[in-house]
Design an enzyme around this catalytic site. Structure first.
Site, mmCIF file in Angstrom:
data_model
loop_
_atom_site.group_PDB
_atom_site.id
_atom_site.type_symbol
_atom_site.label_atom_id
_atom_site.label_comp_id
_atom_site.label_asym_id
_atom_site.label_seq_id
_atom_site.Cartn_x
_atom_site.Cartn_y
_atom_site.Cartn_z
ATOM 1 N N GLY A 43 5.751 10.634 1.840
ATOM 2 C CA GLY A 43 5.045 9.740 2.765
ATOM 3 C C GLY A 43 5.152 10.221 4.199
ATOM 4 O O GLY A 43 5.416 9.446 5.114
ATOM 5 N N ALA A 44 4.905 11.516 4.399
ATOM 6 C CA ALA A 44 5.102 12.096 5.740
ATOM 7 C C ALA A 44 3.788 12.241 6.508
ATOM 8 O O ALA A 44 3.767 12.836 7.581
ATOM 9 C CB ALA A 44 5.793 13.456 5.627
ATOM 10 N N LYS A 66 13.121 -2.939 -2.368
ATOM 11 C CA LYS A 66 13.985 -2.313 -1.361
ATOM 12 C C LYS A 66 15.468 -2.613 -1.616
ATOM 13 O O LYS A 66 16.337 -1.799 -1.280
ATOM 14 C CB LYS A 66 13.561 -2.758 0.039
ATOM 15 N N TYR A 120 8.396 -6.708 -2.322
ATOM 16 C CA TYR A 120 8.877 -5.649 -1.426
ATOM 17 C C TYR A 120 10.393 -5.745 -1.273
ATOM 18 O O TYR A 120 11.110 -4.730 -1.382
ATOM 19 C CB TYR A 120 8.190 -5.791 -0.070
ATOM 20 N N ALA A 158 12.557 -7.085 -3.284
ATOM 21 C CA ALA A 158 13.223 -6.725 -4.551
ATOM 22 C C ALA A 158 13.261 -5.207 -4.718
ATOM 23 O O ALA A 158 14.293 -4.628 -5.101
ATOM 24 C CB ALA A 158 12.493 -7.373 -5.726
ATOM 25 N N ILE A 166 9.450 -1.875 12.545
ATOM 26 C CA ILE A 166 9.113 -0.627 13.236
ATOM 27 C C ILE A 166 7.604 -0.598 13.492
ATOM 28 O O ILE A 166 6.808 -0.993 12.619
ATOM 29 C CB ILE A 166 9.518 0.594 12.365
HETATM 30 P P1 NAP Z 1 3.280 3.614 6.847
HETATM 31 O O1 NAP Z 1 3.024 3.910 8.267
HETATM 32 O O2 NAP Z 1 2.459 2.601 6.134
HETATM 33 O O3 NAP Z 1 3.235 5.018 6.031
HETATM 34 C C1 NAP Z 1 3.463 4.994 4.656
HETATM 35 C C2 NAP Z 1 3.548 6.410 4.140
HETATM 36 O O4 NAP Z 1 3.829 6.344 2.732
HETATM 37 C C3 NAP Z 1 2.240 7.169 4.298
HETATM 38 O O5 NAP Z 1 2.517 8.510 4.627
HETATM 39 C C4 NAP Z 1 1.615 7.064 2.905
HETATM 40 O O6 NAP Z 1 0.818 8.182 2.557
HETATM 41 C C5 NAP Z 1 2.859 7.092 2.041
HETATM 42 N N1 NAP Z 1 2.600 6.546 0.715
HETATM 43 C C6 NAP Z 1 2.202 5.291 0.375
HETATM 44 N N2 NAP Z 1 2.048 5.207 -0.952
HETATM 45 C C7 NAP Z 1 2.364 6.426 -1.458
HETATM 46 C C8 NAP Z 1 2.394 6.954 -2.771
HETATM 47 N N3 NAP Z 1 2.083 6.222 -3.830
HETATM 48 N N4 NAP Z 1 2.775 8.245 -2.926
HETATM 49 C C9 NAP Z 1 3.100 9.014 -1.855
HETATM 50 N N5 NAP Z 1 3.064 8.556 -0.594
HETATM 51 C C10 NAP Z 1 2.700 7.276 -0.411
HETATM 52 O O7 NAP Z 1 4.776 3.160 6.610
HETATM 53 P P2 NAP Z 1 6.089 3.356 7.528
HETATM 54 O O8 NAP Z 1 6.204 2.163 8.375
HETATM 55 O O9 NAP Z 1 6.103 4.699 8.117
HETATM 56 O O10 NAP Z 1 7.210 3.214 6.384
HETATM 57 C C11 NAP Z 1 7.907 4.331 5.840
HETATM 58 C C12 NAP Z 1 9.040 3.793 4.983
HETATM 59 O O11 NAP Z 1 9.902 2.976 5.782
HETATM 60 C C13 NAP Z 1 8.575 2.920 3.833
HETATM 61 O O12 NAP Z 1 9.388 3.139 2.702
HETATM 62 C C14 NAP Z 1 8.781 1.516 4.358
HETATM 63 O O13 NAP Z 1 8.944 0.558 3.332
HETATM 64 C C15 NAP Z 1 10.035 1.701 5.183
HETATM 65 N N6 NAP Z 1 10.215 0.681 6.225
HETATM 66 C C16 NAP Z 1 9.261 0.467 7.171
HETATM 67 C C17 NAP Z 1 9.457 -0.525 8.119
HETATM 68 C C18 NAP Z 1 8.441 -0.853 9.180
HETATM 69 O O14 NAP Z 1 8.599 -1.900 9.840
HETATM 70 N N7 NAP Z 1 7.411 -0.044 9.417
HETATM 71 C C19 NAP Z 1 10.628 -1.287 8.088
HETATM 72 C C20 NAP Z 1 11.578 -1.026 7.112
HETATM 73 C C21 NAP Z 1 11.357 -0.044 6.181
HETATM 74 P P3 NAP Z 1 -0.796 8.221 2.690
HETATM 75 O O15 NAP Z 1 -1.158 7.605 4.005
HETATM 76 O O16 NAP Z 1 -1.078 9.688 2.622
HETATM 77 O O17 NAP Z 1 -1.369 7.491 1.518
#
Ligand code: NAP
Length: 246
Positions: free
Chosen positions: A11-12, A158, A154, A156, A187
């Protein structure tokens, strides 16, 4: 093949994963960028990192799909020879009442956020166990620690990531492999794109540090665990959340 350190980040293509890719590239690491749908963003990021002089690989795959994850690791190992660090960051989120969650929605949430970590860890471990070295960093959430209303699936998934991390750390310690978890607070990424400005302001106000986090805040925590400074950490949950939960 490369003598440099190598990292594969799921997910980069954007958000926290992209910030993490930039952080490792700044240190001169070979960076594997996994993405699912955001091909253009992933390609643009790869170009940006290559301009820094680091080798970069692009690996499209749905982390919930075992076959695709195995192909991704095989391609990564063909390109770079070994994997030093795996960052299981790919994730999806959705806000809805528990009574509205469908069986399919539940499966998808667990499939990407938890099964994806299982698949990626198993696939990466073949090389790490062989070399008796490696670091795995998983992404949970503060909601995996304390639970969030209207985000039961979500939360559950996490919480499951934290359980997986702690158990796997115990199992892999004797093999010289560390497993740690980063559990961010709120974030500023597209994942929270549907939140209104008022909601974001309220969340910031509830946070002792009086702001939401940035992808860079989380990337620094991930980098710390991956770097030498993190060598004696395993089975830990590091929570960059501005003090929202303590
Ligand atoms: P984001 O901006 O929505 O980005 C999500 C990333 O995950 C994207 O690169 C997306 O790829 C990829 N992805 C989604 N489904 C996928 C799949 N089936 N296979 C491979 N890649 C997939 O999310 P983020 O905020 O950066 O979050 C990153 C991580 O941190 C997640 O695990 C999230 O639960 C965790 N997190 C986020 C927050 C927050 O507030 N933002 C808080 C706590 C934890 P594509 O775009 O290429 O589809």
């Amino acid at each position: 093949m490369s003598d440099r350190n190598t990292v594969l980040i799921t997910g980069a293509s954007r958000g926290i994963g992209a910030a993490t890719a930039r952080r490792f590239a700044r240190e001169g690491w070979c960076v594997g960028i996994n993405y699912h749908t955001s091909q253009e963003k992933a390609r643009a990021l790869a170009g940006e990192l290559e301009a820094l002089g680091v080798p970069v690989g692009l690996y499209p795959c749905d982390v919930s799909r075992r076959d695709q994850v195995e192909e991704m690791l095989a391609a990564f190992l063909r390109d770079f020879g070994h994997i030093d660090v795996l960052v299981c960051n790919a994730g999806i989120a959705r806000q809805e009442l528990f009574t509205d969650i469908t069986a399919e929605g539940w499966r998808r949430m667990l499939g990407v956020n938890l099964d994806g970590v299982f698949h990626c860890c198993q696939a990466a471990l073949a090389d790490m166990l062989h070399r008796k070295a490696g670091k795995i960093i998983t992404l949970s959430s503060m909601w995996g620690q304390v639970g969030a209303s209207c985000e039961v699936a979500y939360s559950a998934a996490k919480a499951g990531v934290i359980g997986l991390t702690r158990a796997l750390a115990k199992e892999l310690g004797p093999s010289g492999i560390t497993v740690n978890c980063v559990a961010p607070g709120v974030i500023e990424t597209e994942m929270n794109g549907l939140l209104s400005q008022e909601t974001k302001a309220a969340l910031a106000e509830e946070t002792p540090l009086e702001r939401l986090g940035t992808p860079q805040d989380v990337a620094e925590a991930i980098w710390f665990l991956a770097s030498q400074g993190g060598d004696f950490f395993t089975g830990q949950v590091l929570s960059p959340n501005g003090g929202y939960i303590i």
